[in-house]
Design a protein around this motif. Sequence first.
Motif, PDB file in Angstrom:
ATOM      1  N   VAL A  33     -20.842  -0.446  -5.961  1.00 54.02           N
ATOM      2  CA  VAL A  33     -20.625   0.920  -5.493  1.00 54.02           C
ATOM      3  C   VAL A  33     -20.409   1.819  -6.708  1.00 54.02           C
ATOM      4  CG1 VAL A  33     -19.397   2.413  -3.889  1.00 54.02           C
ATOM      5  CG2 VAL A  33     -19.441  -0.059  -3.487  1.00 54.02           C
ATOM      6  N   GLY A  34     -21.306   2.787  -6.882  1.00 53.11           N
ATOM      7  CA  GLY A  34     -21.213   3.703  -8.004  1.00 53.11           C
ATOM      8  C   GLY A  34     -20.908   5.123  -7.563  1.00 53.11           C
ATOM      9  N   PRO A  35     -20.787   6.054  -8.511  1.00 51.11           N
ATOM     10  CA  PRO A  35     -20.484   7.460  -8.188  1.00 51.11           C
ATOM     11  C   PRO A  35     -21.759   8.217  -7.852  1.00 51.11           C
ATOM     12  CG  PRO A  35     -20.597   7.203 -10.555  1.00 51.11           C
ATOM     13  CD  PRO A  35     -20.876   5.832  -9.979  1.00 51.11           C
ATOM     14  N   TRP A  36     -22.407   7.792  -6.772  1.00 50.62           N
ATOM     15  CA  TRP A  36     -23.742   8.275  -6.456  1.00 50.62           C
ATOM     16  C   TRP A  36     -23.817   8.837  -5.048  1.00 50.62           C
ATOM     17  CZ3 TRP A  36     -24.728   2.587  -7.689  1.00 50.62           C
ATOM     18  CH2 TRP A  36     -24.678   2.370  -9.065  1.00 50.62           C
ATOM     19  N   THR A  37     -24.795   9.696  -4.861  1.00 53.66           N
ATOM     20  CA  THR A  37     -25.141  10.163  -3.533  1.00 53.66           C
ATOM     21  C   THR A  37     -26.354   9.383  -3.030  1.00 53.66           C
ATOM     22  OG1 THR A  37     -25.651  12.123  -2.208  1.00 53.66           O
ATOM     23  CG2 THR A  37     -26.647  12.002  -4.394  1.00 53.66           C
ATOM     24  N   HIS A  38     -26.754   9.620  -1.794  1.00 53.41           N
ATOM     25  CA  HIS A  38     -27.775   8.801  -1.140  1.00 53.41           C
ATOM     26  C   HIS A  38     -29.096   8.801  -1.895  1.00 53.41           C
ATOM     27  CE1 HIS A  38     -29.487   6.691   2.295  1.00 53.41           C
ATOM     28  NE2 HIS A  38     -30.521   7.514   2.253  1.00 53.41           N
ATOM     29  N   THR A  96     -24.536   0.750  -2.967  1.00 48.93           N
ATOM     30  CA  THR A  96     -24.330   2.053  -2.340  1.00 48.93           C
ATOM     31  C   THR A  96     -23.555   2.947  -3.305  1.00 48.93           C
ATOM     32  OG1 THR A  96     -23.433   3.177  -0.361  1.00 48.93           O
ATOM     33  CG2 THR A  96     -22.227   1.266  -1.158  1.00 48.93           C
ATOM     34  N   GLY A  97     -23.208   4.149  -2.859  1.00 51.17           N
ATOM     35  CA  GLY A  97     -22.486   5.097  -3.697  1.00 51.17           C
ATOM     36  C   GLY A  97     -21.312   5.704  -2.947  1.00 51.17           C
ATOM     37  N   TRP A  98     -20.301   6.130  -3.687  1.00 50.62           N
ATOM     38  CA  TRP A  98     -19.114   6.714  -3.046  1.00 50.62           C
ATOM     39  C   TRP A  98     -19.457   7.974  -2.267  1.00 50.62           C
ATOM     40  CZ3 TRP A  98     -15.935   3.115  -2.553  1.00 50.62           C
ATOM     41  CH2 TRP A  98     -15.556   2.259  -3.582  1.00 50.62           C
ATOM     42  N   TYR A  99     -20.560   8.636  -2.603  1.00 57.44           N
ATOM     43  CA  TYR A  99     -20.981   9.832  -1.870  1.00 57.44           C
ATOM     44  C   TYR A  99     -22.273   9.596  -1.092  1.00 57.44           C
ATOM     45  CZ  TYR A  99     -17.312  12.243  -4.396  1.00 57.44           C
ATOM     46  OH  TYR A  99     -16.079  12.634  -4.893  1.00 57.44           O
ATOM     47  N   ASP A 100     -22.576   8.338  -0.838  1.00 55.39           N
ATOM     48  CA  ASP A 100     -23.730   7.985  -0.005  1.00 55.39           C
ATOM     49  C   ASP A 100     -23.377   8.200   1.460  1.00 55.39           C
ATOM     50  OD1 ASP A 100     -25.985   6.859   1.178  1.00 55.39           O
ATOM     51  OD2 ASP A 100     -25.419   4.796   0.687  1.00 55.39           O
ATOM     52  N   ASN A 101     -24.276   8.795   2.197  1.00 57.84           N
ATOM     53  CA  ASN A 101     -24.063   9.000   3.629  1.00 57.84           C
ATOM     54  C   ASN A 101     -23.937   7.671   4.381  1.00 57.84           C
ATOM     55  OD1 ASN A 101     -25.767   9.538   6.504  1.00 57.84           O
ATOM     56  ND2 ASN A 101     -24.153  11.017   6.024  1.00 57.84           N
ATOM     57  N   LEU A 102     -24.448   6.590   3.804  1.00 60.41           N
ATOM     58  CA  LEU A 102     -24.368   5.280   4.446  1.00 60.41           C
ATOM     59  C   LEU A 102     -23.371   4.351   3.747  1.00 60.41           C
ATOM     60  CD1 LEU A 102     -28.133   4.839   5.319  1.00 60.41           C
ATOM     61  CD2 LEU A 102     -26.241   5.198   6.903  1.00 60.41           C
ATOM     62  N   LEU A 103     -22.453   4.932   2.988  1.00 60.51           N
ATOM     63  CA  LEU A 103     -21.418   4.158   2.320  1.00 60.51           C
ATOM     64  C   LEU A 103     -20.653   3.264   3.297  1.00 60.51           C
ATOM     65  CD1 LEU A 103     -19.395   3.616  -0.103  1.00 60.51           C
ATOM     66  CD2 LEU A 103     -18.114   5.594   0.773  1.00 60.51           C
ATOM     67  N   HIS A 104     -20.154   3.847   4.364  1.00 61.76           N
ATOM     68  CA  HIS A 104     -19.331   3.116   5.328  1.00 61.76           C
ATOM     69  C   HIS A 104     -20.137   1.999   5.983  1.00 61.76           C
ATOM     70  CE1 HIS A 104     -15.761   2.630   7.674  1.00 61.76           C
ATOM     71  NE2 HIS A 104     -16.330   2.927   8.819  1.00 61.76           N
ATOM     72  N   GLU A 105     -21.404   2.276   6.259  1.00 52.42           N
ATOM     73  CA  GLU A 105     -22.275   1.265   6.843  1.00 52.42           C
ATOM     74  C   GLU A 105     -22.500   0.113   5.864  1.00 52.42           C
ATOM     75  OE1 GLU A 105     -24.018   1.391  10.168  1.00 52.42           O
ATOM     76  OE2 GLU A 105     -22.071   2.409  10.215  1.00 52.42           O
ATOM     77  N   GLY A 106     -22.648   0.440   4.587  1.00 51.06           N
ATOM     78  CA  GLY A 106     -22.836  -0.604   3.588  1.00 51.06           C
ATOM     79  C   GLY A 106     -21.652  -1.551   3.512  1.00 51.06           C
ATOM     80  N   PHE A 107     -20.441  -0.999   3.619  1.00 55.46           N
ATOM     81  CA  PHE A 107     -19.261  -1.852   3.617  1.00 55.46           C
ATOM     82  C   PHE A 107     -19.219  -2.742   4.854  1.00 55.46           C
ATOM     83  CE2 PHE A 107     -17.528   0.841   0.252  1.00 55.46           C
ATOM     84  CZ  PHE A 107     -16.866  -0.098  -0.517  1.00 55.46           C
ATOM     85  N   LYS A 108     -19.655  -2.217   5.992  1.00 58.07           N
ATOM     86  CA  LYS A 108     -19.716  -3.047   7.201  1.00 58.07           C
ATOM     87  C   LYS A 108     -20.632  -4.248   6.978  1.00 58.07           C
ATOM     88  CE  LYS A 108     -19.219   0.745  10.569  1.00 58.07           C
ATOM     89  NZ  LYS A 108     -19.936   1.456  11.675  1.00 58.07           N
ATOM     90  N   CYS A 109     -21.799  -3.989   6.382  1.00 55.77           N
ATOM     91  CA  CYS A 109     -22.767  -5.064   6.157  1.00 55.77           C
ATOM     92  C   CYS A 109     -22.228  -6.098   5.180  1.00 55.77           C
ATOM     93  CB  CYS A 109     -24.081  -4.482   5.648  1.00 55.77           C
ATOM     94  SG  CYS A 109     -24.992  -3.494   6.855  1.00 55.77           S
TER      95      CYS A 109
END
Length: 551
Positions: A262-267, A228-241
């Motif tokens: 986790v990189g410096p990326w958007t979705h 995932t990426g630090w600016y991904d809209n699903l960042l928080h969900e990825g950490f849950k998984c």
Amino acid sequence: MRIQLDISIPMRDGVRLYGALYRPDAGERFPVLLIRSPYSTQHPRYVEWARRFVAEGYAVLMQDSRGRYESEDEWRPYVDERDDGFDTQQWIGQQPWCDGTIGTFGVSYPGFTQILPAPLRSPFVKALVPIANQEDNYGHMRYNGILQLQNAMNFIWLGQRTNQNAPRDLIDWDQVYRRLPLLTALDDLGERPFYREIIRHPCFDEFWASYSMKGQYGEVETPAYFITGWYDNLLHEGFKCFKGWRQQARGREARERSRLMVGPWTHTQIGSDDPFGDVDFGPAARVDMPQAHLRWYDQRLKGVDSGIDREAPVQLFVMGENVWRGEETWPLERTQYTRFFLHSGGQANSMHGDGRLSRQEPRDEPCDSYAYDPDDPVPTLGGQSMFIDNTGPKDRRPVEQRDDVLVYTTEPLAADVEVTGPVELVLHAASSAVETDFTATLVDVHPGGKAIHLCEGIVRTCFRDSYRDPSPIEPDQVYVYRIELWETSNLFRAGHCIRLEVSSSNFPRFDRNLNTGHPHGLDDGMQVAQQRIYHDRAHPSHLILPVIPRP
């Protein structure tokens, strides 16, 4: 490379799904990499990835989700992906061109289609690579019960059977986002039953729970490589998984071998070093995604020692320093959770106010106040939005000019401060409304004044205690809210300042709270709410930062 189109794959109910198969020229049986997607088997990114995978000795099967493109039946977004995914995996495992091992791949929706069948434990599936995926759609569409408006309205261009890309850019989205009531906002544009269901289900009920990973991790045995990426809209969900796999998975290999990058990326730009927002993270941001997959697949499917199992399971890009670092755990074991308290003389409105942020605990201080008018919401500017035009590390100064945005800033830092981990705001607040929202944004202020967005959060007051059983608040009564600002990793350089913004809207990423307390999505009336933020001895509002000691 051998290509076979028009493959018909039977499901348990007799429906047949379309597949396209890519195989190396030489050989008969191969490890198979599967992507199940609503975006067509001809998606350019995945065709290119297939070419790379086949060149390394893998077969690739691309499949249209049920009801999409060439596949039969009706598309019910997400609902059928669990059983269809498992049936497809079982079918592949018995084909003469499969060596009995399967890996999966795909970004966003195709990331979710990977994890949903995992609790069913197909014996053929040995490795997952879910990228920018969710734990469930409640977190994706209704984060903390609040509608992610842009995500939900995104279904107008997704269409029913095929994507509707051409008219997407011709729609006046600013006008559409403001339509009320939300339930009927898309009716004149197209028939989107799933959108209406999203609006009708603001609570975490069976509509969401029926295809959620919550409570399912204990059935999982296959290791996963989450990206995932630090600016991904699903960042928080990825950490849950990732947390679910590492802590709750049934299989020891899934618990011990699962990984996170986790990189410096958007979705939409996972793995890219293309600049976005107002910060350039440099060439180190680029990751060859197909190659990252191949190292994982070689280890898991071929038994080739690629070295990946000897690397730290958590790979993080530290923004500000712009370097990659491996970690053994998340959160980091050496984290020092540090409280930064809100202070002011009662005039923290805008970046020109007197708001301060410091380690010193408050004494007797006046509260800060502002009026939240849902007809004039704070615009989304940077952050973890799904869409590239308003996501990323953007300069927040235009927003910080507003008097309905409270701004609290530290003195310039005497030394570097690394913040890596989950960020949380404990907020003591009152409102004149029976229901409203409060937002929080963490900002890195550069010496020249540029105020770069790092992460953000929001709470809807009715969901302060439960996402299943919402309740109103008493007007003008002080409540304590814990606002998760998601996760980040950033080095605040010496001379920079740490800044916190507090307000009540983030539109159109999130829908506006109309402050009426009426059923969400069915209301078209609005009220202005008078908000008060307390930060005194009895109400010590504070930001909790995961500070990492530096050598």
